[in-house]
Design a protein around this motif. Sequence first.
Motif, short mmCIF file in Angstrom:
data_model
loop_
_atom_site.label_atom_id
_atom_site.label_comp_id
_atom_site.label_asym_id
_atom_site.label_seq_id
_atom_site.Cartn_x
_atom_site.Cartn_y
_atom_site.Cartn_z
N ASP A 27 -20.63 10.61 44.02
CA ASP A 27 -20.04 9.22 43.66
C ASP A 27 -19.22 9.62 42.14
N THR A 28 -19.74 10.49 41.32
CA THR A 28 -18.96 10.90 40.21
C THR A 28 -17.87 11.34 40.41
N THR A 29 -17.61 12.12 41.32
CA THR A 29 -16.20 12.74 41.51
C THR A 29 -15.35 11.48 42.25
N VAL A 30 -15.73 10.79 42.85
CA VAL A 30 -14.73 9.50 43.40
C VAL A 30 -14.46 8.52 41.95
N GLU A 31 -15.40 8.36 41.27
CA GLU A 31 -15.05 7.81 39.92
C GLU A 31 -13.95 8.29 39.18
N GLU A 32 -14.09 9.63 39.16
CA GLU A 32 -13.26 10.37 38.49
C GLU A 32 -11.85 10.22 39.13
N ALA A 33 -11.75 10.15 40.51
CA ALA A 33 -10.67 10.08 41.17
C ALA A 33 -9.88 8.84 40.96
N LEU A 34 -10.85 7.72 40.91
CA LEU A 34 -10.24 6.22 40.67
C LEU A 34 -9.73 6.18 39.29
N ASN A 35 -10.25 6.93 37.96
CA ASN A 35 -10.11 6.82 36.81
C ASN A 35 -8.75 7.51 36.72
N ILE A 36 -8.37 8.67 37.37
CA ILE A 36 -7.22 9.12 37.35
C ILE A 36 -6.05 8.39 38.06
N LEU A 37 -6.52 7.82 39.06
CA LEU A 37 -5.30 6.70 39.64
C LEU A 37 -4.90 5.73 38.65
N ARG A 38 -6.14 5.06 38.01
CA ARG A 38 -5.66 4.05 37.17
C ARG A 38 -4.91 4.45 36.02
N PHE A 39 -5.09 5.78 35.53
CA PHE A 39 -4.33 6.22 34.34
C PHE A 39 -3.00 6.50 34.91
#
Length: 183
Positions: A27-39
């Motif tokens: 889940d933490t990796t998915v959250e990181e991917a979503l944060n990168i997408l937002r950035f």
Amino acid sequence: TTTTSSKDYASVQATSEPFYTMEAIPDTTVEEALNILRFMIRSGVKPNAVTVSTVVNAMGRCSSAPRVKDAIALVDKLERSNMVVFRGYSYARVATELVRTCGWGNDIRNVILSFRRFNKQQLEPDLIAVNAFLDACCRCDRGDLAMESYRYYFEPTTSAKIEEDAPPPRLQADVITYSTLIT
């Protein structure tokens, strides 16, 4: 020793192989991917269909549980905001990933709604999309719907069986199609 990379995902998608052996993503990796997408979006870089479908795929493979509603909400938000313009192949790629994600989440209602996105865009689903739909139906214990869809896409129409000049089946089934139905 072989390692898995993002290139592997692209080659698997291109060959329409099912994702049976793909591992869950923390889940933490998915959250990181979503944060990168937002950035990425805040930085003024518009995501394309590959970016969005990769994130949707990751959301479907969350280790705790597939994030079906989040994946659908993400795609809908990007569409409404015109942040990403999905057309033709790019739309098919994203819709196919939504179908897979909903299947992994055992959510037949959203499998069907995601597959209907092709009709809304006046697109005919390709072999990869139909195979993903068949797989999702089977994962949701809807083998009946998978077989009905198989007949619709891969068998000649009743008139084609009778008339020589009738149209052929919509698609040509491949080994993935049959393997999916066998499982």
